[in-house]
Design an enzyme around this catalytic site. Structure first.
Site, short mmCIF file in Angstrom:
data_model
loop_
_atom_site.label_atom_id
_atom_site.label_comp_id
_atom_site.label_asym_id
_atom_site.label_seq_id
_atom_site.Cartn_x
_atom_site.Cartn_y
_atom_site.Cartn_z
N MET A 92 10.84 -58.85 -26.99
CA MET A 92 9.80 -57.92 -27.10
C MET A 92 10.44 -56.49 -27.95
O MET A 92 9.65 -55.61 -28.21
CB MET A 92 9.06 -57.21 -25.92
CG MET A 92 8.64 -58.28 -25.18
SD MET A 92 7.42 -59.31 -26.22
CE MET A 92 5.98 -58.03 -26.30
N ARG A 93 11.45 -56.65 -28.77
CA ARG A 93 11.95 -55.57 -29.74
C ARG A 93 12.20 -56.28 -30.93
O ARG A 93 12.64 -57.32 -31.31
CB ARG A 93 13.40 -55.15 -29.22
CG ARG A 93 13.43 -54.98 -27.89
CD ARG A 93 13.61 -53.67 -27.11
NE ARG A 93 13.46 -53.42 -25.88
CZ ARG A 93 13.55 -52.31 -25.56
NH1 ARG A 93 13.50 -51.20 -25.87
NH2 ARG A 93 13.24 -52.24 -24.07
N ASN A 109 11.70 -66.92 -34.94
CA ASN A 109 11.07 -66.30 -33.77
C ASN A 109 9.67 -67.26 -33.77
O ASN A 109 9.24 -68.03 -34.64
CB ASN A 109 10.49 -65.14 -34.38
CG ASN A 109 9.29 -64.52 -33.30
OD1 ASN A 109 9.77 -64.43 -31.93
ND2 ASN A 109 8.49 -63.84 -33.54
N HIS A 111 5.38 -67.17 -32.61
CA HIS A 111 4.71 -66.31 -32.41
C HIS A 111 3.15 -67.29 -32.07
O HIS A 111 2.87 -68.15 -32.79
CB HIS A 111 4.19 -65.66 -33.79
CG HIS A 111 3.04 -64.48 -33.78
ND1 HIS A 111 3.37 -63.31 -33.14
CD2 HIS A 111 1.89 -64.85 -34.20
CE1 HIS A 111 2.27 -62.70 -33.19
NE2 HIS A 111 1.27 -63.51 -33.88
C1 GRF Z 1 5.13 -66.76 -26.21
O1 GRF Z 1 3.62 -66.62 -26.12
C2 GRF Z 1 5.55 -66.47 -27.58
O2 GRF Z 1 4.98 -67.01 -28.67
C3 GRF Z 1 5.47 -64.85 -27.74
O3 GRF Z 1 6.12 -64.57 -26.52
C4 GRF Z 1 5.58 -65.50 -25.64
C5 GRF Z 1 6.93 -65.85 -24.67
O4 GRF Z 1 6.47 -66.46 -23.61
N1 GRF Z 1 6.40 -64.57 -28.89
P1 GRF Z 1 7.43 -67.18 -23.03
O5 GRF Z 1 8.62 -65.98 -22.18
O6 GRF Z 1 8.39 -67.92 -23.63
O7 GRF Z 1 7.07 -67.97 -21.80
#
Ligand code: GRF
Length: 203
Positions: A92-93, A109, A111
């Site tokens: 988240m950063r 990454n 998304h």
């Molecule tokens: C996923 O939906 C990913 O696409 C987004 O954050 C979520 C992470 O889910 N970036 P997890 O921790 O892998 O279950």
């Protein structure tokens, strides 16, 4: 054998899919460590259960990006373990220069939307509110512009009339688990070139 690291802040289901696909031989790499900016992240626990090194690195601030001193710590850990590829999975950063230049072209990454539509957060809700009939997920290279690096793979998921953000997210997540592995394997194979923004496979 190439070395992978995963950075995750939360529950870690994408991490789990990567672990499973390494263990069953689908991804030909070693997962050398999982790093989190959140001490309580279930992702760290998942790593430990599979005897993978799980590290918490204190983000040192509440900012939504990592400050340079902290990025240096991440980079050192990754370099010390000879990491070839860094996979962000719900991290988240935002990464900035220090990190990006140390692993240029080697950070991925995932998304949960079809970029460039719906970058940022809470995107399943945004997709529903906009009224799109398809959403999906995207694996892309990480660059300085958030959610905007060259796209490696995508999968489309239909939006159903009775979807809520949660039901849509669940179906998208299933596809995430599939395409992240696909993207990792493309990048590990080295059989691609980047022309402009396009990632073109060369195999
Ligand atoms: C996923 O939906 C990913 O696409 C987004 O954050 C979520 C992470 O889910 N970036 P997890 O921790 O892998 O279950």
């Amino acid at each position: 054998m190439k070395h992978i690291a995963v950075l995750a802040s939360g529950r870690g289901t994408n991490l789990q899919a990567i672990i499973d696909n390494i263990e069953n031989g689908t991804i030909p790499a070693k997962l050398v460590c999982v790093i989190s900016d959140n001490k309580e992240a279930p992702a760290l626990e998942r790593a430990r259960r599979h005897n993978i090194e799980a590290l918490y690195i204190d983000p040192g601030s509440k900012k939504t990006w990592l400050i340079p001193e902290v990025e240096e710590k991440y980079v050192k850990v990754l370099k010390d373990r000879n990491v070839d590829l860094v996979c962000l999975a719900g991290f988240m950063r935002v990464l900035k220069k220090t990190f990006l230049s140390a692993f240029k072209g080697r950070i991925l990454n995932i998304h949960p939307a079809l970029l460039p539509a719906f970058p940022g957060l809470d995107v399943q809700r945004k997709a529903l509110e906009y009224g799109v009939k398809f959403s999906g997920c995207t694996v892309h290279f990480v660059t300085e512009d958030v959610d905007a690096g060259p796209i490696i793979t995508q999968a489309a998921v239909p939006v159903l009339d009775d979807d809520t953000p949660e039901t849509l997210a669940r179906r998208i997540l299933k596809e995430e688990h599939r395409i992240y592995t696909e993207a990792i394997n493309i990048v590990l194979s080295g059989k691609y070139k980047i022309i402009g923004r396009r990632v073109i496979r060369t195999d």
